[in-house]
Each structure stands twice: as C-alpha cells, then as structure tokens.
Design a protein around this motif. Structure first.
Motif: not given
Length: 657
Positions: A134-143, A145-149
């Motif tokens: 889960n943590l790895l998935y969340e880290v990947m999701h945040l990455q 989102e950061i890329g999109k921003c």
C-alpha cells in the motif's frame, strides 16, 4: 533380501486394500507392512532420490534403473528396485519420527491459535507485506500526481491580464491587497485573476443589458417600420383631406385660423382623440374675402337696385333700422370651426367656435354625444346643458360679457344693454376662447383641452350619481368603503334640484349667501336624510368647477324642534365634517366621488348625533327611539357637548377630532 521376501511383499506394493486370505499376515507384521507400503507410496509420488543415514555409511535406499532400448533413452522409476535396497524397520522408524514431528508441529500451531499469539506467524508477515504494498502504491500515486502538477499548463497563462501598475491603480483595496501581493508573487497572480473575473462579470452584465436594450430597440424599429409601411395609405387620405381643409382654411378669419392651426398641431402631437374641422359656406366666405375692385365692378352694374334699396331703408321705421344695425353688428363669419374632444369611454364633447366680424370676438357653443341615456335623471338636466356646461372653466369666467372693451361703445349705438341676451344664439365669449384665437394660443392650448375633457368626465360622473340619488341610493365605491361603518341607518329619502332663487330664500343658508360663496352659475340641490322621526335637510351648492371646488352643505334638522348650523354646535360640527375634510372624502383621483361620499358621511354623522343624544329629556321611562349601535370612546366633550363624529378605521369606533 531374497526373492521370496520380495514376492511376499509384492501385493502390498500394488496397494491392494481388499487383500486375500493367502496374503494375510499376522497383526504385527501387517501393521508394519501397511506402514512401509504407505511410506513407499509417499516416496513414489515425490519421484525423487532420498538419502538416509546408515551405519555402514551413506547408501542409496532406492535407485533408478535405466532401461535402454534401441534408438531410445528412457529413464523409468522402478519401485521394486528401490524396495530391494531399503530396510523395512528403518522405514517404519522414519515414518514414526515423521508422524511425531507433524503431531508436534500441529500441537504448537493449535496452541498458538488458542493463545491468540500472532507474532512470528505468516499472517503478520502478510499484513506487513500488504502495508508495504500500500505504501509503495501510495508513493507511486504521489509521484504520478507530482509529475502531473509539474507538467500542468494552467489556462491563466493564456489570459492576457492587465499590467501590475494598472492593476494596483484600478483594482479596489479588498482585491489588490497591496500589503500582501507586493511581496508574494502567487497571491499577486490570484488577486489579478480575481480582478480579471470581476471585470469580466461587469462586462458580461453590461453585455446582457446592452443586448436586451438592442432587442428592445430592434423590436421598436420593426414596429415603427410596420407602422410606417401601413401609414402610407392613411397619410395619403389625410393629405387629401388636409389639402381640402387647408384650401378651406385659407378663407377663415385670423382668430379662427390661429385656432385651427394650433388645435390641429396639438392634436397631432399630444392628443390623438382630438379632431378639428372647418364648417360653413365656403362660397360666401370667398365673397367676403374678394378684393374691393371686384366688388365695385359688381356694384356698378346694379346702381338702380341700390337706389331702390336705399329708398326702402329710408321708408323704414327707426326700430327696424336699429334691428338691422344690431343684426349687422352681431353678424357671424360664414365659416366656423368644430373641435371634437373624445374620451376613452366613447363620449364626445363638440365645440363650435364662431367669429363675430364687427365685434372682433370669438364665441363658442357646446354639445355632448354620449352612449348613455342622458334623460334618466331629472335633477341632472342642467349638468350637460350647452348654456352652462362650460361655465367657469377658468375661475370667474362666466362667458356672459365680451372680453373686448370696444364692444361696450358699439352696443350703446345700437341699443344693446348686455351681450348675455344673445349668448344662446351666438355662443359664449369666454376669456379662454379669446386666448385660443390669439397669439398666446399655444401656451393655453394644452391646459384648456385637459380642462374641457375633465369637465365632460366630471359632468357625466355626476349625471350617473344623480340617477342613483333620485332613487335614494348613495353609490359608494369599494375604494371608499373604509371611510364609513358597515351599518349606516340614516337614509337619503329625497334628492331634487333647486333654482338660485329657491336656494336664496332658505333661512338656514343666509350665512353662505352673505359670505359670497354662492354664484348664479352654481348648481343647487336639496337632499333630505331621515331616520325615525328625525329629518335632516341639506342644501347643496355645486360649483361648476367640481370636483376642483368642493360642494357646500348647509344643514337644518327637524327633531324635537328645528335647529340649524347657526343655532346648534353639533350641526355646525357635522357641516364641518362634510365641508372641510375634502382630502378624506374625495376618493381616488380625480375625485369624482366627492359628492356621494359627503352625503354618506352626512348620514353617518346623523346616526352618531341621534344615538348619543339624550332620548328621554323629560325624565319619563320608556324605550329609546335610537338605540346605541355606534361605538364611541366618549359621547360628549367640552362645554358645547360636541359629539364624536370622526370614524376610526379599521377599529370601527368614533372619537372627537
């Protein structure tokens, strides 16, 4: 092992569960054999080599025999070969150890489950592993989102905002916030966007307003275009009529011509219901306007006729000569002017203007055309009489004497005492008539036309009211119901018309006559209001300028003797209630209901007077003639014992003023 032993165990290797009597063993040997067979079966399924420690050293307990065929290399597992090299006793011991180990492990597992201990177990590992995933998935999701921003391109970058100087100059302080935005570029951008949004909202509102105005203007333009397109045939007809009228109008005398032009212009500009027409003998008018030379040529051919006419005139008496001179002096121009003033209800006021050539004055006659029957009310006979309809259109303008001072000397020469003797034939020379035909016509035209239309409407309203009053009905409109209580017992029993002489002979009106409040041009009426044995007479003076001038009521009460407003303070107070408080009684504009509201208030005040007056003055007992039905705060006040005649709505009680 010998081959006999192998042969004896062969049925068990086949795992025959049923068995035969020949293959049975003893109980101990059978159990061992079944255990070994089960172990062998387990080993066969695994299909792998197992090394078992032995006293003689490592030795293969089973072996694979390679069967080689021609042109074929096949590796086959042979159970018999493996069994030949194994010791049953050792297999049994291994089996027992394995079972004991499994039983121990199962016991430990059962104990751990019973005690609820989870640490060290696979379940905790799975939980931690799931959390890690889960943590790895969340880290990947945040990455992501950061890329999109970081890759996001805002639309405000495409908007051309006003410059910062203009922004701080024009934007209000609550939007610009200079103490924050000058130091923070992000807040500055947000504020500039807010200001851009505010400006766009304003512009959008202006656009909507402008668009609505544009639609209205376009609609008005289309309507005007349609009107103009349909106007051409009418204009053609009007032009033809105007040409004819203009041709005839050229022969009008100057005062009538001025009135013709000014009235026509006012009708076209301000009053579409006003029409102007020229009437009379055009040929005779042309003869009057013929040059003197032509008339002299015509007269030269008839000298003999003139001499004969002169001879006849000499032979006439003095009286006949004066009559001829009067007729000549009062001679009217052959052309006259007719102005029709129409009302919304279809009633028409016809005005006929004449010009007296030798007196140099304008006179007017009137006539009313109405869709209602004007002969219903007897007392309304003088309301629409052409002799009195236009009296006092302006204050004190009676129209009985000419406004031209030179006429007085002309009348003396022919023996005319007063022009009032001729107004029925020639019309009334009002002051406003003279002004309408002068150079001041334009400044008086609008006001005079409004007064004329208002006079017609007021007289028609009175005519309708008089018809009800003659039937003892007081018409009170719904807009005026709040001025009176719901129950008024005193009733109108008679409404008649009086002449000026009959009015002046009444004893209880002398104070009004002496005060100069009565003129011969006024209209006079008598109203009788009764309740029980009490009878109240009201002499009414109706000014021609009604409703601009309020009617005057003079009262006389017959009850336990005769009393009037000059002898009784309460009757004087009732006269004041009826005559003075015009603003309360006139009703909706223009106040045509004033007279009927005054009569209704008169009935109301008579009720209050009779109900609050002592009914038994001699001390005798008995029922009262007028029982108390009106609610009064006080029945009398002051030394004069005045009654409470003021009605309070909506509470419904009476009080003193």
């Amino acid at each position: 092992m010998s081959s006999d032993v192998v042969k004896k165990r062969k049925p068990k290797v086949i795992r025959s569960e049923a068995g035969t009597p020949d293959t049975k063993r003893g109980r101990g040997e059978g159990e061992q054999t079944r255990a070994v067979s089960s172990h062998v079966k387990f080993r066969k399924v695994r299909l792998r080599q197992v090394q078992v420690p032995n006293a003689a050293g490592p030795q293969l307990m089973g072996q694979k025999k390679l069967l080689t065929a021609k042109n074929q290399d096949v590796r086959v597992y042979n159970e018999e070969v493996e069994l030949e090299g194994r010791d049953p006793q050792q297999d049994y011991i291994l089996y027992q150890e394995t079972c004991a180990s499994l039983a121990k492990l199962m016991g430990e597992i059962q104990e751990l489950k019973a005690n609820g201990v989870e640490s060290g177990t696979k379940q905790r590992v799975d939980v931690l592993h799931l959390q890690l995933q889960n943590l790895l998935y969340e880290v990947m999701h945040l990455q992501k989102e950061i890329g999109k921003c970081l890759e996001f391109k805002s639309q405000h970058e495409e908007i051309e905002l006003v410059s910062e100087e203009e922004f701080f100059k024009d934007a209000p302080a609550e939007i610009s916030r200079p103490h924050i935005t000058r130091e923070d570029h992000h807040q500055l951008t947000l504020s500039r966007l807010d200001w851009e949004l505010e400006q766009r909202k304003r512009l959008a509102e202006q656009y909507k307003t402008s668009l609505s105005s544009k639609e209205k203007i376009q609609k008005a333009i289309e309507q005007k275009r349609e009107y103009l397109s349909s106007l051409q045939p009418g204009l053609h007809n009007i032009m033809q009529v105007m040409q004819k009228q203009a041709e005839v109008a050229r022969h009008l005398p100057p005062p009538l011509y001025v009135l013709f032009v000014q009235a026509g212009a006012y009708g076209q500009a301000c009053d579409k219901r006003l029409s102007v027409n020229v009437c009379g003998d055009v040929d005779e008018a042309k003869a009057l306007s013929r040059p003197p030379e032509e008339s002299q040529d015509d007269e030269s051919d008839s000298d003999a006729e003139e001499e004969q006419q002169n001879t006849k005139r000499r032979r006439g008496t003095v009286g006949v000569q004066l009559d001829d001179k009067r007729k000549e002096m009062l001679r009217r121009h052959p052309l006259s002017l007719c102005i029709d003033i129409k009302c919304k209800d279809g009633n028409v006021l016809h005005l006929f203007f004449y010009y007296l050539m030798n007196l140099n004055i304008l006179t007017v006659k009137s006539k009313v055309s109405s869709s209602i029957d004007l002969s219903v009310a007897v007392s309304a006979g003088e309301l629409l009489n052409s002799e009195s309809l236009l009296n006092c259109l302006y204050a004190s303008d009676h129209g009985n004497e000419t406004p031209n001072p030179a006429n007085r000397y002309q009348f003396d020469k022919v023996g005319i005492v007063t022009f009032a003797d001729y107004v029925s034939d020639l019309g009334h020379p009002y002051m406003w008539t003279e002004l309408m035909g002068s150079g001041l016509s334009s400044s008086h035209m609008e006001k005079t036309m409004k007064l004329l239309r208002g006079r017609l409407q007021a007289r028609l309203a009175l005519h309708k009211q008089f018809s009800s009053l003659e039937h003892s009905i007081i018409p009170v409109s719904s807009e005026c119901q709040h001025l009176f209580p719901a129950k008024v017992l005193s009733a109108l029993t008679r409404w008649t018309m009086l002449s000026h002489q009959e009015f002046a002979e009444l004893s209880f009106v002398q104070h009004v006559v002496k005060a100069g409040l009565v003129q011969e041009t006024d209209l006079f009426f008598m109203a009788v209001v009764e309740r029980g044995t009490a009878s109240l007479r009201a002499a009414v003076v109706l000014n021609p300028r009604y409703p601009d001038v309020s009617p005057i009521f003079c009262l006389s009460l017959f009850w336990k003797g005769e009393r009037s407003g000059r002898t009784d303070d309460n009757l004087r107070a009732i006269e004041s209630e009826v005559n003075v408080f015009r603003t309360e009684l006139q009703g909706p504009r223009p106040g045509f209901q004033l007279l009927t509201n005054q009569i209704q208030r008169l009935c109301m005040c008579l009720d209050v007077f009779l109900e609050t007056e002592s009914q038994v003055s001699d001390g005798s007992e008995g029922p009262k003639e007028f029982p108390r039905e009106k609610m009064c705060l006080r029945t009398a006040r002051g030394l004069s014992r005045l009654k409470p005649f003021k009605y309070i709505y909506p509470q419904g009680f009476f009080c003193h003023r």
